[in-house]
Design an enzyme around this catalytic site. Structure first.
Site, short mmCIF file in Angstrom:
data_model
loop_
_atom_site.label_atom_id
_atom_site.label_comp_id
_atom_site.label_asym_id
_atom_site.label_seq_id
_atom_site.Cartn_x
_atom_site.Cartn_y
_atom_site.Cartn_z
N ASP A 406 0.78 -1.33 0.15
CA ASP A 406 -0.03 0.00 0.06
C ASP A 406 1.11 1.18 -0.04
OD1 ASP A 406 -2.30 1.52 0.25
OD2 ASP A 406 -2.22 1.35 2.41
N GLU A 409 2.65 4.86 -4.00
CA GLU A 409 2.66 5.83 -5.15
C GLU A 409 3.99 6.39 -5.25
OE1 GLU A 409 0.35 5.42 -3.11
OE2 GLU A 409 -1.01 4.39 -4.15
N ASP A 484 -9.11 4.05 -1.95
CA ASP A 484 -9.90 4.31 -0.89
C ASP A 484 -11.16 4.81 -1.50
OD1 ASP A 484 -7.79 3.34 0.87
OD2 ASP A 484 -6.89 5.80 0.98
C1 GLC Z 1 -4.60 3.35 2.79
C2 GLC Z 1 -5.06 2.31 2.06
C3 GLC Z 1 -6.06 1.33 2.93
C4 GLC Z 1 -5.25 1.02 4.36
C5 GLC Z 1 -4.76 2.41 4.97
C6 GLC Z 1 -4.11 1.98 6.14
O1 GLC Z 1 -5.44 4.24 3.03
O2 GLC Z 1 -5.52 2.73 0.64
O3 GLC Z 1 -6.42 0.40 2.42
O4 GLC Z 1 -6.68 0.56 5.06
O5 GLC Z 1 -4.08 3.06 4.07
O6 GLC Z 1 -3.04 1.10 6.00
#
Ligand code: GLC
Length: 803
Positions: A406, A409, A484
């Site tokens: 995650d 980017e 998200d």
């Molecule tokens: C980001 C991700 C989400 C995750 C969060 C905490 O917002 O997109 O899926 O739960 O980070 O790790």
């Protein structure tokens, strides 16, 4: 119409006249008076690569997107030098290159129709600020031309009339019009006169696509650096375009079958007792589930590769206990490494000089969940190897089965551009560059390193990885989700569009955060979302957790029952989905197809968004409004069986379909044979000795396949699979099913339970492998059922008595 002179005044430059031309095997080289060079490489009969340089010289050829396994080779290549142009003829296309300005026209060889044509063609603008050129291409947009693709863009399926930017961006609570978001997939399919072609602009700098927005009859694309380097892919079928693109940028391995089951996630389930309470509840309520996720709170202060021992005192034991109950544990790993002198990952990264640096030397420091972090340079092969090695403990020792990447980017908090500054340096596999060039592939390279680590330490089992950021080709390493999103009806629509679009962009193993990540859904929305996602390749509930729970039992009992019903349906369809996935890994066939891709000959499909085909034969259409008792939808041409009632509908028109909250419009294509497992609480719960084959009668012929293997591991690559090809032939008074088996895997299945739908005659005679079977074996309960040996070769159901 903008003229060249106006554009020149705006600082654009254009190629002049060709002064030299030569051919070397599969590549043609052109140069112009003003030093523009063009290379055209013929990769396949319908696949050409165009590469332009403004200095007469080309930089080292390097791409993260193109796989070395891409198929190359053509059947025909004829070159002609004409007075005003050169022509390249293959067995599929004729390509003209003008002597003046290097303008390209591409025709279908079969009927001479014009498929794609440069408008201004290649041009460029020198960029004083960045150095290098802004490289541009403009093409004619034909009357009625539609455009599809570009990865995860959240708006209308047809991109026509819009301009898009490609710059991988953390986009919390994005909307229909947010652009760019998490992924950069600079590949689109154009469709006009019912013929499709694709363009893949393999350039990792910030890029733009304008689909006849600025000028009605012009489509253009450009990038803030690098080369004008694009691949032209001729279909003429849309599926062929996507298959060739996927072949070029890479197909994934088969995932373990459990990864196609249901996944439950939340930010965050902790401590261990909470995780166990969730998994136990699934089993108690008999709602199938295969994977449980640990979001960032499992770590010690959000330090990757550590555990919070207060919440998870003995992770190895917990993971093992979960596994005994059929749950695979998936853990999150982000790129940001906390700056902490006592933290081993940080120390190793520092000692080995693995973190990204600013142009003038200092490390790039950015705030993410753990606070101030440094970031590994995943574009350095040594760093990737180190990163892969970090998974040893998590995967091999603790037994975690999947990794969730995650924030790659890379996302940086509290800075205006949400990511690294442009000057940050990257190795780019030995082609040092700035973040301007590496930004769009940073997340992809992280996922690549993660994949190799998880693969190595999972061996002999297969890895499972999921990523948020991606560039073209990332599908080789990992699955993905759409980031998200928000718990509202519009986002149900967006999820449907995004997953279809990703599949059209070569990235089929995708899904959305079911129910919405931000805010909380109402039970009805949650149920409708589960229904849609039953037909998405990746099937996971996830939410931020700030707004309440999102487990299947959070809402009232009716909702829980509906959710269970659909998750059970997904588990029944696993062999069908797995077969489609195998086809995707073999040929790049998208796992889901928008209607336009399913039947591009029918112009009515060109405008449809909501309906899609799951695999080859299941038509699904989500209900996307509150209080709906059904909806209108377009049924594509052909005859379709309503999955719930077996009523046959003739397609090619829009129809009202009943679908109260416990149902959803689902249709099966006539002639389909759908393999189904019994419901299990998780993959591998039982030895499956009886498999159902749902057979949908059709007057005519239809082929289908059913692929099985050990559901994990690599034996299938050594021939240990079982591929059944079925041929169905339906006549007025007869239905014949032939089976041909390939591969050396011995399936557990001993018996097929045939469920024959829509048989228009009364069976008077059954021949199984040339022996007559008693009619008493045939039972009727809505459809006809018959149990037969899985090894059969030919089954003949006849409406006539034996002569
Ligand atoms: C980001 C991700 C989400 C995750 C969060 C905490 O917002 O997109 O899926 O739960 O980070 O790790």
């Amino acid at each position: 119409m903008i003229t060249n002179t106006e554009l020149e005044q705006k600082g654009n430059a254009f190629p002049s006249n060709v002064i030299s031309f030569r051919k070397d095997v599969d590549t043609l080289y052109f140069t112009t008076e003003n030093d523009v060079a063009l290379q055209i490489t013929i990769l396949r009969d319908g696949l050409l690569r165009f590469r332009y340089s403004t200095t007469g010289m080309f930089a080292k050829d390097f791409s993260y997107a193109i796989t070395k396994y891409a198929s190359i080779g053509y059947n025909q290549l004829d070159i002609e030098e004409k007075e005003d142009c050169y022509t390249i003829t293959t067995s599929k296309i004729i390509c003209e290159v003008s002597r003046k300005g290097l303008l390209i026209k591409i025709y279908d060889k079969a009927d001479g129709s014009l498929i794609n044509q440069d408008e201004l063609g290649f041009h460029w603008e020198e960029s004083y600020e960045f150095g290098g050129d802004i490289v541009k291409m403009s093409k004619v947009s034909h009357d009625g031309e539609s455009y599809f693709g570009l990865g995860d863009k959240p708006g209308h399926l047809n991109l026509k009339g819009k301009r898009f930017e490609n710059w991988v961006t953390d986009s919390y609570a994005y909307g229909k019009d947010t652009d760019p978001i998490y992924k950069t997939i600079p590949f689109y399919t154009g469709l006009h006169n019912k013929k499709a072609y694709g363009i893949f602009f393999d350039n990792t700098f910030r890029s733009y696509f304008d689909f006849a927005q600025e000028r009605r009859f012009v489509t253009s694309f450009w990038a803030q650096g690098g080369e004008m380097n694009y691949y032209f892919i001729y279909g003429p079928k849309m599926t062929d375009v996507v298959e060739y693109y996927t072949d070029l940028t890479g197909k994934p391995d088969l995932p373990p079958l459990w990864a196609l089951g249901f996944h439950q996630c939340k930010w965050s389930y902790y401590p261990e007792s909470k995780v166990k309470a969730i998994t136990s509840k699934f089993r108690e309520l008999q709602i199938p589930c295969d994977a449980i996720y640990l979001d960032i709170d499992y770590m010690e202060g959000f330090r990757c590769f550590t555990w919070n021992k207060e919440y998870f005192p003995d992770p190895k034991r917990m993971v093992k206990e979960l596994e005994e109950d059929g749950f695979k544990t998936v853990a999150i790993i982000d790129p940001g490494i906390k700056i902490d002198k006592k933290y081993w990952v940080y120390k190793e990264g520092l000692e080995n000089d693995y973190f990204c640096k600013r142009a003038d030397g200092p490390y790039i420091k950015g705030k993410v969940w753990p606070g101030e972090c440094y970031f590994p340079d995943f574009t350095n092969p040594k760093v990737r190897e180190w990163w892969s090695g970090l998974f040893k403990e998590l995967i091999e020792e603790i037994g975690v089965k999947g990794i969730w990447n995650d924030m790659n980017e890379p996302a940086v908090m509290e800075v205006p551009n949400k990511t690294f500054p442009h000057d940050v340096r990257h190795d780019y596999d030995g082609n040092p560059c700035s973040h301007r060039k590496a930004h769009n592939i940073y997340g992809m390279q992280m996922a690549r390193a993660t994949y190799h680590g998880v693969k190595k330490f999972s061996h002999p089992k297969r890895p499972f990885v999921i990523t948020r950021a991606a560039y073209s080709g990332t599908q080789r390493y990992t699955s993905t989700w759409t980031g998200d999103n928000i718990a509202n009806w519009e986002h149900l629509w967006i999820a449907n569009v995004q997953v279809q679009r990703l599949a059209m962009s070569g990235f089929s193993f995708a899904g959305s955060d079911i129910g919405g990540f931000a805010e909380q859904p109402h039970g009805e929305l949650y149920a409708r979302w589960i229904q849609l996602a039953t037909f998405h390749p990746f099937f996971r509930v996830h939410s931020s957790g700030d707004h309440g729970d999102q487990e299947p039992w959070t809402f009232d009992e009716d909702i829980t029952d509906i959710v269970r019903k659909f998750i059970e349906l997904r588990y029944q369809l696993l062999p069908y989905l797995y077969t489609a996935f195998w086809d995707y890994t073999e040929r790049g066939v998208p796992l889901i197809k928008s209607l336009v891709m399913f039947d591009q000959e029918d112009v009515n499909t060109h405008y449809r968004i909501d309906e899609f085909i799951f695999g080859d034969s299941i038509l699904a259409c989500p209900v996307q409004e509150p209080n709906a008792k059904g909806r209108r939808m377009y049924i594509p041409r052909g005859e379709w069986y309503n999955y719930w009632t077996d009523e046959v509908v003739k397609g090619g028109k829009e129809t009202w379909v009943d679908a109260d909250i416990d149902s959803m419009p689902v249709f099966i294509k006539e002639g389909a044979i759908i393999p189904k497992y019994p419901v299990q609480q998780y993959v591998g719960e039982r030895k499956i000795e009886e498999i159902t084959l749902d057979i949908y009668y059709k007057k005519g012929k239809e082929d289908s396949q059913f692929f099985e293997d050990a559901q994990d591991g690599y034996d299938y690559t050594k021939g240990r699979f079982c591929l059944r090809s079925f041929k169905l032939t339906g006549r007025k008074n007869q239905l014949v099913i032939q089976q041909h088996k390939e591969g050396s895997y011995e399936s557990d299945c001993k018996i097929f339970k045939l469920q024959i739908h829509g048989l228009p005659f009364e069976v008077k005679n059954i021949q199984l492998d040339n022996e007559t079977k008693s009619l008493e074996q045939l039972h009727s309960n809505g459809c006809l059922t018959l149990m037969i040996d899985e090894n059969f070769s030919i089954l003949d159901l006849n409406g006539e008595n034996e002569e």
